[in-house]
Design a protein around this motif. Structure first.
Motif, mmCIF file in Angstrom:
data_model
loop_
_atom_site.group_PDB
_atom_site.id
_atom_site.type_symbol
_atom_site.label_atom_id
_atom_site.label_comp_id
_atom_site.label_asym_id
_atom_site.label_seq_id
_atom_site.Cartn_x
_atom_site.Cartn_y
_atom_site.Cartn_z
ATOM 1 N N LYS A 1 2.386 3.433 12.567
ATOM 2 C CA LYS A 1 1.458 3.978 11.595
ATOM 3 C C LYS A 1 1.689 3.277 10.263
ATOM 4 O O LYS A 1 2.803 2.839 9.963
ATOM 5 C CB LYS A 1 1.652 5.491 11.426
ATOM 6 C CG LYS A 1 1.149 6.314 12.590
ATOM 7 C CD LYS A 1 1.159 7.797 12.239
ATOM 8 C CE LYS A 1 0.561 8.632 13.364
ATOM 9 N NZ LYS A 1 0.479 10.068 12.997
ATOM 10 N N TYR A 2 0.632 3.173 9.488
ATOM 11 C CA TYR A 2 0.726 2.562 8.168
ATOM 12 C C TYR A 2 0.201 3.544 7.127
ATOM 13 O O TYR A 2 -0.875 4.120 7.284
ATOM 14 C CB TYR A 2 -0.073 1.253 8.118
ATOM 15 C CG TYR A 2 0.523 0.180 9.000
ATOM 16 C CD1 TYR A 2 1.484 -0.687 8.509
ATOM 17 C CD2 TYR A 2 0.154 0.083 10.344
ATOM 18 C CE1 TYR A 2 2.062 -1.645 9.331
ATOM 19 C CE2 TYR A 2 0.727 -0.869 11.163
ATOM 20 C CZ TYR A 2 1.680 -1.734 10.651
ATOM 21 O OH TYR A 2 2.253 -2.670 11.467
ATOM 22 N N TYR A 3 0.999 3.711 6.082
ATOM 23 C CA TYR A 3 0.620 4.610 4.995
ATOM 24 C C TYR A 3 0.423 3.797 3.722
ATOM 25 O O TYR A 3 1.187 2.865 3.432
ATOM 26 C CB TYR A 3 1.682 5.688 4.795
ATOM 27 C CG TYR A 3 1.772 6.627 5.978
ATOM 28 C CD1 TYR A 3 0.897 7.701 6.103
ATOM 29 C CD2 TYR A 3 2.694 6.403 6.992
ATOM 30 C CE1 TYR A 3 0.949 8.535 7.211
ATOM 31 C CE2 TYR A 3 2.757 7.243 8.100
ATOM 32 C CZ TYR A 3 1.887 8.301 8.201
ATOM 33 O OH TYR A 3 1.928 9.128 9.303
ATOM 34 N N LEU A 4 -0.588 4.154 2.970
ATOM 35 C CA LEU A 4 -0.964 3.446 1.756
ATOM 36 C C LEU A 4 -0.044 3.845 0.604
ATOM 37 O O LEU A 4 0.320 5.017 0.465
ATOM 38 C CB LEU A 4 -2.426 3.774 1.426
ATOM 39 C CG LEU A 4 -3.122 3.027 0.295
ATOM 40 C CD1 LEU A 4 -3.078 1.517 0.520
ATOM 41 C CD2 LEU A 4 -4.582 3.500 0.210
ATOM 42 N N SER A 5 0.337 2.871 -0.225
ATOM 43 C CA SER A 5 1.261 3.156 -1.327
ATOM 44 C C SER A 5 0.680 4.127 -2.340
ATOM 45 O O SER A 5 1.425 4.824 -3.029
ATOM 46 C CB SER A 5 1.644 1.855 -2.032
ATOM 47 O OG SER A 5 0.489 1.218 -2.558
ATOM 48 N N ASP A 6 -0.647 4.196 -2.416
ATOM 49 C CA ASP A 6 -1.290 5.162 -3.307
ATOM 50 C C ASP A 6 -2.722 5.372 -2.845
ATOM 51 O O ASP A 6 -3.459 4.397 -2.643
ATOM 52 C CB ASP A 6 -1.273 4.664 -4.761
ATOM 53 C CG ASP A 6 -1.722 5.738 -5.734
ATOM 54 O OD1 ASP A 6 -0.930 6.636 -6.035
ATOM 55 O OD2 ASP A 6 -2.885 5.686 -6.174
ATOM 56 N N LEU A 7 -3.110 6.631 -2.672
ATOM 57 C CA LEU A 7 -4.462 6.920 -2.187
ATOM 58 C C LEU A 7 -5.540 6.467 -3.159
ATOM 59 O O LEU A 7 -6.694 6.273 -2.769
ATOM 60 C CB LEU A 7 -4.611 8.416 -1.908
ATOM 61 C CG LEU A 7 -3.924 8.949 -0.644
ATOM 62 C CD1 LEU A 7 -4.086 10.459 -0.562
ATOM 63 C CD2 LEU A 7 -4.464 8.279 0.613
ATOM 64 N N GLY A 8 -5.175 6.299 -4.432
ATOM 65 C CA GLY A 8 -6.150 5.821 -5.407
ATOM 66 C C GLY A 8 -6.762 4.489 -5.000
ATOM 67 O O GLY A 8 -7.940 4.228 -5.275
ATOM 68 N N PHE A 9 -5.997 3.635 -4.327
ATOM 69 C CA PHE A 9 -6.547 2.363 -3.842
ATOM 70 C C PHE A 9 -7.672 2.599 -2.848
ATOM 71 O O PHE A 9 -8.707 1.927 -2.891
ATOM 72 C CB PHE A 9 -5.445 1.541 -3.167
ATOM 73 C CG PHE A 9 -4.445 0.927 -4.100
ATOM 74 C CD1 PHE A 9 -4.840 0.031 -5.080
ATOM 75 C CD2 PHE A 9 -3.097 1.238 -3.991
ATOM 76 C CE1 PHE A 9 -3.911 -0.550 -5.932
ATOM 77 C CE2 PHE A 9 -2.162 0.664 -4.836
ATOM 78 C CZ PHE A 9 -2.570 -0.229 -5.816
ATOM 79 N N ARG A 10 -7.469 3.565 -1.954
ATOM 80 C CA ARG A 10 -8.455 3.804 -0.905
ATOM 81 C C ARG A 10 -9.805 4.214 -1.490
ATOM 82 O O ARG A 10 -10.846 3.683 -1.122
ATOM 83 C CB ARG A 10 -7.923 4.892 0.038
ATOM 84 C CG ARG A 10 -8.699 4.996 1.350
ATOM 85 C CD ARG A 10 -9.673 6.146 1.327
ATOM 86 N NE ARG A 10 -10.319 6.253 2.634
ATOM 87 C CZ ARG A 10 -11.623 6.154 2.836
ATOM 88 N NH1 ARG A 10 -12.432 5.925 1.825
ATOM 89 N NH2 ARG A 10 -12.138 6.273 4.050
ATOM 90 N N TYR A 11 -9.772 5.145 -2.437
ATOM 91 C CA TYR A 11 -11.026 5.665 -2.979
ATOM 92 C C TYR A 11 -11.660 4.710 -3.984
ATOM 93 O O TYR A 11 -12.881 4.667 -4.122
ATOM 94 C CB TYR A 11 -10.784 7.041 -3.595
ATOM 95 C CG TYR A 11 -10.227 8.008 -2.573
ATOM 96 C CD1 TYR A 11 -10.917 8.280 -1.403
ATOM 97 C CD2 TYR A 11 -8.986 8.610 -2.755
ATOM 98 C CE1 TYR A 11 -10.390 9.128 -0.439
ATOM 99 C CE2 TYR A 11 -8.458 9.469 -1.792
ATOM 100 C CZ TYR A 11 -9.163 9.711 -0.638
ATOM 101 O OH TYR A 11 -8.635 10.539 0.322
ATOM 102 N N ALA A 12 -10.839 3.893 -4.669
ATOM 103 C CA ALA A 12 -11.397 2.919 -5.603
ATOM 104 C C ALA A 12 -12.059 1.763 -4.865
ATOM 105 O O ALA A 12 -13.094 1.254 -5.288
ATOM 106 C CB ALA A 12 -10.302 2.393 -6.526
#
Length: 396
Positions: free
Chosen positions: A279-290
């Protein structure tokens, strides 16, 4: 910009003061590494016992020090013969050949050394080859929800504030912008810098579009099991052809730059680590939504991402659990401590609750088990399994 003291990191660095290790502060871009180094400097200076040599190599006034002989001479000239010397260099990669100076100074035993730098030059896997002495990595993460709440302390409704945090993320530089689109543009620019400067330019990657689409795919599939083969197939279906070898190589680059965190699977019954799929987790969800906007948002996966990051902040090693055909979101290990954790966005119905706790209930050992969910209620217990509101858990 409002400043928040990150006491947990300061305590961690303070505990390492005086040790012979080269202390290297790492983390994703704009997580606050430079500010943390400044805060530590201010603390040591206020005590007045040690000589602090602080050098910011991104400052044009220090341009002459961006050559390793000149940097070495400057440090020696500012070294005190009696008492301790603390050497702090921010953006150390601006000095070409910096590792020669650091190794030479470290070998004298006269300096307590702290470094920060661009991820392109201080990747975790590079540290052992850069430095001949013992080095220790202090990972810095974007703001936690507790730090976010301290920053936005005018909001007293923590549930409402949590909704903002999920979408805004933890990059403190983005909080300067009142307009939402300006804030997201800031986050997008950080993302672009990671891809372009930290990866494509440094490693001369031949397929930058594959790297970009791969990053977007992993963002859209945080907390889902994936593999290079599966990823290459999905990219091909979206008319971005690449091999599983290139996909594996580029995924490694993305994780080395701290944009994503890989988590291995552990077979609880077989007591072995599984090599197929991670599994891979993003360092900050802000990247995903931006970068991707609000399309296809899976709130359960988003909360799982937040819990993973918080466990890492609290010093746990984290694995994905497999128990026969069931999956446990996390096995968190810290010393002799072990916790089994499930994460859910909604357990308001009994059917959902029973489905979420089933994997935990099947594991019969004596280690604590916890369901972290968006309950909006005080903590409860179900047959020995703690059911905790994620907002309260993040604030502890």
């Amino acid at each position: 910009m409002k400043l928040i003291k990150r006491d947990g990191y300061i305590d961690r660095l303070s505990a390492l003061r005086g040790t012979p290790d080269i202390k290297v502060i790492t983390g994703v871009r704009r997580a606050g590494k430079s500010k943390l180094l400044e805060d530590l400097k201010d603390l040591i200076v206020s005590e007045g016992r040690e000589n602090v040599i602080f050098i910011d190599l991104s400052d044009l006034a220090n341009e002459s020090l961006c050559e390793y002989h000149a940097l070495n001479d400057y440090v020696i000239a500012n070294t005190r013969t009696s008492g301790g010397n603390v050497l702090m260099i921010d953006e150390v990669q601006e000095c070409r050949g910096f590792e020669r100076t650091i190794n030479s100074l470290h070998n004298t035993g006269k300096y307590d050394i702290y470094l920060t730098g661009s991820n392109a030059f201080l990747l975790s896997s590079d540290l052992a080859t850069l430095f001949t002495g013992r080095q220790i990595e202090i990972p810095v993460y974007p703001f936690s929800f507790a730090e976010f709440a301290r920053y936005f302390d005018d909001e007293q409704d923590m549930e409402k504030l949590f909704d903002r945090y999920v979408l805004m993320g933890g990059l403190p530089g983005s909080y300067n912008y009142r307009d939402e689109e300006d804030r997201r543009e800031y986050v997008r620019e950080v993302f672009e810098t990671i891809l372009t400067r930290d990866l494509v330019q440094k490693f001369r990657l031949a397929e930058p579009m594959v790297l970009r689409r791969l990053a977007e795919y992993l963002m859209d599939n945080v907390a889902n099991l994936t593999s290079p083969h599966r990823t290459s197939v999905q990219l091909a279906q979206n008319k971005v052809a690449t091999s599983h070898v290139t996909a594996a190589n580029y995924i490694e680059h993305l994780t080395r730059a701290f944009l994503f965190h890989p988590v291995k699977r552990y077979d609880i019954h077989g007591k072995r680590y599984l090599s197929v799929s991670e599994k891979y987790y993003l360092s900050d969800l802000g990247f995903r939504y931006a970068v991707l906007g609000m399309r296809n948002v899976d709130w359960g996966r988003a909360l799982e991402n937040l819990v993973y990051l918080e466990l890492r902040r609290r010093g746990y090693d984290v694995y994905v659990g497999k128990f026969y055909e069931l999956e446990i979101d996390f096995i968190a290990l810290r010393g002799s401590e072990k916790i089994y954790i499930q994460v859910s966005s909604d357990v308001s119905s009994r059917e959902t609750l029973l489905r979420e706790i089933e994997p935990l209930a099947k594991v019969k050992d004596a280690y604590p088990k916890m369901l972290i969910a968006r309950t909006r209620n005080p903590e409860t217990d179900y047959e020995g399994i703690r059911i905790v509101n994620i907002v309260e858990w993040l604030l502890k």
